[in-house]
Write an enzyme that holds these catalytic residues in place. Sequence first.
Site, mmCIF file in Angstrom:
data_model
loop_
_atom_site.group_PDB
_atom_site.id
_atom_site.type_symbol
_atom_site.label_atom_id
_atom_site.label_comp_id
_atom_site.label_asym_id
_atom_site.label_seq_id
_atom_site.Cartn_x
_atom_site.Cartn_y
_atom_site.Cartn_z
ATOM 1 N N ASP A 73 1.902 31.189 92.871
ATOM 2 C CA ASP A 73 1.016 31.023 94.023
ATOM 3 C C ASP A 73 1.176 29.560 94.418
ATOM 4 O OD1 ASP A 73 -1.088 30.290 95.636
ATOM 5 O OD2 ASP A 73 -2.617 31.363 94.490
ATOM 6 N N ASN A 100 8.707 28.700 102.789
ATOM 7 C CA ASN A 100 8.480 29.822 103.703
ATOM 8 C C ASN A 100 7.104 30.485 103.577
ATOM 9 O OD1 ASN A 100 9.274 32.323 105.353
ATOM 10 N ND2 ASN A 100 8.846 33.185 103.325
ATOM 11 N N TYR A 172 -4.853 29.329 111.218
ATOM 12 C CA TYR A 172 -3.386 29.441 111.204
ATOM 13 C C TYR A 172 -2.751 28.374 112.102
ATOM 14 C CZ TYR A 172 1.228 31.690 111.401
ATOM 15 O OH TYR A 172 2.572 31.956 111.319
ATOM 16 N N LYS A 176 -0.293 25.176 111.060
ATOM 17 C CA LYS A 176 1.072 24.983 111.555
ATOM 18 C C LYS A 176 1.203 23.660 112.316
ATOM 19 C CE LYS A 176 2.726 28.786 109.811
ATOM 20 N NZ LYS A 176 3.687 28.767 108.693
HETATM 21 C C1 BGC Z 1 2.710 34.697 113.566
HETATM 22 C C2 BGC Z 1 2.903 36.079 114.101
HETATM 23 C C3 BGC Z 1 3.016 36.059 115.618
HETATM 24 C C4 BGC Z 1 3.992 35.007 116.084
HETATM 25 C C5 BGC Z 1 3.992 34.848 117.599
HETATM 26 C C6 BGC Z 1 3.794 33.809 114.086
HETATM 27 O O1 BGC Z 1 3.683 32.541 113.557
HETATM 28 O O2 BGC Z 1 2.705 34.734 112.143
HETATM 29 O O3 BGC Z 1 1.833 36.909 113.699
HETATM 30 O O4 BGC Z 1 3.422 37.320 116.088
HETATM 31 O O5 BGC Z 1 3.704 33.772 115.493
HETATM 32 O O6 BGC Z 1 2.710 34.744 118.136
#
Ligand code: BGC
Length: 274
Positions: A73, A100, A172, A176
Amino acid sequence: MEARSTDSEPHLLAGQRALITGAGSGIGRAVAEAFANAGASVLIDYPGNREKADRVAANIVEAGGRASVVRADISREQDVGAMFAAARDRYGGIDILVNNAGIQKDAPIQDMSLADWQAVIDVNLTGQFLCARAAVREFLRQGMTRNSRAAGKIIFISSVHELIPWAGHANYAASKGGVMMLVKTLAQELARHRIRVNSIAPGAIETLINEAARDTAVEREKLLELIPYGRVGEPADIGRAAVWLASDQSDYMTGATLYIDGGMLLYPGFIGNG
Ligand code: BGC
């Protein structure tokens, strides 16, 4: 999985050892397969489901490649330490890290639990930091090897959402955005050691992470409206690019991001509008 190449295609990663996190499925799996196909020995990390990782490794070995699996993990410092120790035991070290592993736990901000915020930051950002740090320590310990012009290479798998804001996915997108600056900063910091740090930012790729967004014909249509190139990406689209980015073919490249997204970043909402 594709057969190991027997044609005149050069083995761009011959003699190199690569650790790929989250490689039991999806993009990680495709990268592991493409790397093995290009001549690398691969170490496949999985967080929980050993069966899938074993299958990836078995396929690679069957096709004549070298692969083994390790459980970690990546958000846990101890697990990451053990994973790199395994790389040292089995392969004598590593030349390439593909950072990744990543997760999504979506919710409108008013409903997002601290646990879900934290889980995503822990894997997508802190986990990538922990693995990058361990890889750098390994590269510095090894010094220059005969395998590559660089002393080590790290490829982060980011997302178009390092740039595109994403309603309902604050954890998310924030993770990123953090990865984007982590990549650039590490690239700046490590270039003098001849360690290259780059990233790939995929758009929508057919993997488990976005299965729900492709469930029905209507959902798929909505997704395709965001992709000028007119198709959802395949994991192998990323695997091929990762081979090149990890190889000496891209030796002068550091701090760069390859956006592989079928044009998702091109403001598709403006097609026929504005
Ligand atoms: C996400 C996906 C999404 C894509 C485009 C990715 O980083 O994990 O769920 O479809 O971006 O929006």
